[in-house]
Design a protein around this motif. Structure first.
Motif, short mmCIF file in Angstrom:
data_model
loop_
_atom_site.label_atom_id
_atom_site.label_comp_id
_atom_site.label_asym_id
_atom_site.label_seq_id
_atom_site.Cartn_x
_atom_site.Cartn_y
_atom_site.Cartn_z
N ALA A 52 0.86 -1.18 0.00
CA ALA A 52 0.00 0.00 0.00
C ALA A 52 0.89 1.23 0.00
CB ALA A 52 -0.91 0.01 1.22
N GLU A 91 -3.58 4.33 -0.70
CA GLU A 91 -3.95 3.55 -1.88
C GLU A 91 -3.63 2.09 -1.60
OE1 GLU A 91 -3.40 3.40 -6.75
OE2 GLU A 91 -2.23 4.80 -5.55
N ARG A 96 -8.80 3.82 -2.91
CA ARG A 96 -8.12 5.04 -2.47
C ARG A 96 -8.96 5.76 -1.43
NH1 ARG A 96 -7.08 7.77 -8.13
NH2 ARG A 96 -8.81 6.39 -8.68
N SER A 98 -9.01 9.03 1.76
CA SER A 98 -8.45 10.32 2.19
C SER A 98 -9.06 10.70 3.53
CB SER A 98 -8.78 11.40 1.14
OG SER A 98 -8.63 12.70 1.69
N THR A 217 -12.19 0.46 -6.83
CA THR A 217 -11.32 0.27 -7.99
C THR A 217 -11.91 0.85 -9.27
OG1 THR A 217 -12.29 -1.92 -8.30
CG2 THR A 217 -10.27 -1.79 -7.00
N GLU A 219 -13.50 3.70 -9.27
CA GLU A 219 -13.62 5.12 -8.95
C GLU A 219 -15.04 5.52 -8.57
OE1 GLU A 219 -11.80 7.68 -11.79
OE2 GLU A 219 -9.81 6.82 -11.50
#
Length: 425
Positions: A52, A91, A96, A98, A217, A219
């Motif tokens: 990662a 990631e 992904r 945040s 994956t 998005e």
């Protein structure tokens, strides 16, 4: 067609915005490169042989930029000094995520003017606009980030206590913001860093409700962060960095658990060391930009406790801060005001660097020489014997030295390096 890079940048964090205006006016988009100041760290985690990538990005706001003691609190528009947006990115196997946090000076009108004291007195400016300043600050945060939890890490005694109480009184008028007071030094002083869990217990519900941002994956957005933790101490540096690193670890654990990677990053020594190192280095870089020295309390982030080596390094950094704050930061503040465009040069106006008082760079060596000379002569005369002349000479030298010390102290504000271009607000 995609927008030019400068149009995609958040103007709050573009440090050369003023210098780019002429290029923008002439539509030279290819030459307009926005610059940010802050910190960027990245690391690679193994996570049970499932690699990662983790990154840490901090962006310093330009709306009230400056040095540690010359930019405190907020301006009349509600912009806080040392306001920084810190984003931790992960990631993992195509996913992904945040997690965003913010920090900034207590958004009241207050000052802490250098005067040769190790810790200058705090002064809360009595201004009719104070309630509006706090309201403007948090209105902006609510519009940008959603729900806000304001975590105040300042001491509850002395000048910090008075400032904290004033902050609490104003912020509690805002029903949309939750205020949490946590005396970091009292609760986590010495080797009691584990007590920071007491803070987390107070904000856990809001912290989990705010969550983090996550896409899969393909998005597709799975989760969105609904709010933010706003942390501050008196400088919004050392205590704040320790606290934010702890909250970032809590969020990272939650993300990894959801992705099925592991239950807690601290279970894996090598990966955990990478994580802690990133936060230590980020804290150092942010501290260098605001105070001129490395961060204090770095050991609390790296080891979870203070070490003797860490205490020595903290002492050296504290001494460096004292020197920089008193004798160099005025010039640094002028440079920031000039580059940012807060001060505009007018050839028809007199120079702000004219002779308008003591010049610290020329006066300080003279004062230092007199003090050292007086102490030396006093010591020599004392060692010459106990006759009347020696005692009288020692008394005279000691009196002169004390007088010079009193003169230096009474003119401390004039002796120190002061910004000449812009006022405090």
């Amino acid at each position: 067609m995609s927008k030019p890079v400068w149009k995609q940048a958040d103007p709050r964090f573009v440090w050369n915005k003023n210098l780019l205006e002429e290029l923008v006016e002439n539509m030279l988009d290819g030459f307009v490169i926005p610059l940010l100041q802050g910190s960027f760290q990245t690391g690679h985690l193994k996570l049970k042989d499932s690699p990662a990538t983790i990154a840490l990005i901090s962006r310093r706001c330009t709306r009230r930029l400056g040095t540690r003691l010359w930019r405190r609190g907020a301006n009349l528009e509600g912009d806080a000094a040392n306001f920084i947006e810190t984003e931790q990115l992960l990631e993992f196997e195509g996913f992904r995520s945040s997690f965003l946090q913010i920090r900034g000076s207590i958004p009241l009108l207050w000052e802490q003017i250098v005067d040769l004291s190790y810790k200058p007195r705090l002064n809360i400016i009595d201004h009719e606009e104070t309630p509006k300043v706090v309201e403007r600050h948090f209105h902006d945060l609510l519009q940008r980030y959603g729900h806000v939890v304001a975590v105040d890490l300042t001491n509850k005694q002395g000048d910090e206590g008075l400032l904290s109480a004033a902050y609490a009184a104003e912020i509690q008028k805002l029903s949309s913001v939750r205020y949490v007071s946590f005396d970091f030094h009292h609760c986590c002083g010495g080797s009691n860093f584990d007590n920071i869990q007491l803070l987390y217990d107070q904000i856990a519900e809001d912290f989990e409700k705010n969550g983090y941002f996550l896409i899969d994956t393909e998005e597709k957005i799975i989760l969105e962060q609904r709010g933010v933790i706003r942390s501050n101490c008196i400088d919004s540096l050392d205590r704040t960095n320790v606290t934010q690193s702890y909250l970032a670890r809590k969020s990272l654990d939650s993300q990894l658990q959801r992705l099925g990677a592991l239950s807690c990053i601290s279970m894996f020594t090598e990966d955990f060391e990478i994580f802690k190192t990133m936060w230590v280095e980020q804290g150092d870089e942010i501290s260098l930009e605001y105070s001129g020295t490395h961060a204090l309390k770095r050991d609390l982030v790296r080891y979870g406790k203070q070490t003797m080596t860490g205490l020595i390094k903290d002492g050296m950094s504290a001494i460096s801060r004292y020197f920089l704050n008193n004798f160099q930061d005025g010039i640094r503040q002028d440079a920031a005001d000039l580059i940012s465009g807060r001060y505009s040069v007018n050839r028809d106006s007199p120079s702000p660097f004219g002779n308008n008082g003591f010049d610290s760079l020329s006066y300080l060596p003279v004062a230092s020489a007199l003090l050292i000379g007086g102490l030396t002569v006093t010591n020599i005369t004392i060692n010459q014997g106990r006759n009347t002349n020696s005692i009288l000479s020692s008394a005279v030298c000691a009196g002169v030295t004390a007088g010079v010390m009193a003169l230096v102290k009474s003119n401390g504000r004039q002796i120190c390096s002061r910004p000449r271009l812009c006022g405090l607000l």
